[in-house]
Write an enzyme that holds these catalytic residues in place. Structure first.
Site, PDB file in Angstrom:
ATOM      1  N   LYS A  16       1.161   4.306  -2.957  1.00  0.00           N
ATOM      2  CA  LYS A  16       0.908   5.731  -2.732  1.00  0.00           C
ATOM      3  C   LYS A  16       2.139   6.583  -3.034  1.00  0.00           C
ATOM      4  O   LYS A  16       2.019   7.719  -3.516  1.00  0.00           O
ATOM      5  CB  LYS A  16       0.417   5.955  -1.305  1.00  0.00           C
ATOM      6  N   TYR A  62       0.835  -1.198   0.000  1.00  0.00           N
ATOM      7  CA  TYR A  62       0.000   0.000   0.000  1.00  0.00           C
ATOM      8  C   TYR A  62       0.872   1.251   0.000  1.00  0.00           C
ATOM      9  O   TYR A  62       0.655   2.180  -0.787  1.00  0.00           O
ATOM     10  CB  TYR A  62      -0.925   0.001   1.211  1.00  0.00           C
TER      11      TYR A  62
END
Length: 254
Positions: free
Chosen positions: A163, A159
């Site tokens: 990002k 994750y």
């Protein structure tokens, strides 16, 4: 600076992941300041249905999984056919998963990268074409403080990497299109009260760590992220491109 610079009258916005949380809050706010909005999500929540019913001339919805091969062309075409132009793209849809790096599966990695990076890349690529034709546009990519820090106590390498990629994509796109009337910025939220964070907030240990690591000692409301997105999308940010606005209650200050 006048309040009118924060309005989106006459503009059309495409917002992904608009059925809950930050995406829904952005849709409500953008519609409230004059934008017409094409909203997309995988499902239609009661809150989204209520918003659509409140002003059918202003809000339209297209069911879409942003990772679908035809999704970018389909949702951009829907915005153009329904409202005649496209001025703002908010790449908000995203997913998260936690776990030890050495146990993370290829399927988990693909799901996160496909949703959080590849889909925003492909949607922005499609959306920027009508913006180039009209010589103006604004793209707001929703990143995260996770693109800057190693979160704790949860483990989420994939994750965080997705990002960080969004932030770099934003910087590079902004450089490429700055001279062609298109601004590209990102918003990096901290911990926001949403379905995505509900499990962590309900976990007493995670909640304590997240709260203690946030100098303001609270989590954000989705509406607080929506106002940041509005600034980046509006003429109030007319000289802002290539920026990632961190809105995290001070989490990244230490």
């Amino acid at each position: 600076m006048t309040p009118s610079q924060f309005r989106l009258d006459g503009k059309v916005a495409l917002i992904t992941g608009a059925n809950r949380g930050i995406g829904l809050a952005i849709a409500r706010l953008f519609g409230g300041v004059g934008a017409r909005c094409l909203l997309t999500s995988r499902s239609e929540t009661p809150a989204l249905k209520e918003l659509l019913a409140s002003d059918p001339d202003r809000f339209a919805w297209v069911q879409a999984d942003v990772t679908g091969q035809d999704a970018p062309a389909r949702i951009v075409t829907a915005a153009l056919e329904r409202f005649g132009r496209l001025d703002v793209l908010v790449n908000n849809a995203g997913v998260a998963d936690n776990g030890d790096f050495h146990d993370f599966t290829d399927a988990q990695l693909a799901r996160i990268m496909d949703t959080n990076f590849t889909a925003p890349f492909r949607i922005a690529r499609e959306a920027i074409r009508p913006m180039l034709d009209q010589g103006s546009g604004a793209i707001v990519n929703i990143g995260s403080i996770s693109g800057y820090v190693a979160n704790t106590p949860q483990l989420q390498v994939a994750y965080n990497s997705s990002k960080a990629a969004i932030h770099q994509m934003t910087t590079t796109m902004a450089f490429e299109y700055a001279g062609r009337g298109i601004r590209v910025n990102a918003l990096a939220p901290g911990y926001v009260i949403s379905d995505m964070t509900a499990g962590g907030i309900a976990n007493a240990d995670w909640n304590r760590v997240w709260t203690e690591n946030t100098p303001m000692r609270r989590f954000a409301e989705p509406e607080e992220m929506a106002t940041c997105a509005l600034f980046l999308a509006s003429d109030a940010a007319s000289y802002v491109t290539g920026a990632t606005l961190i809105a995290d209650g001070g989490y990244t200050t230490h």
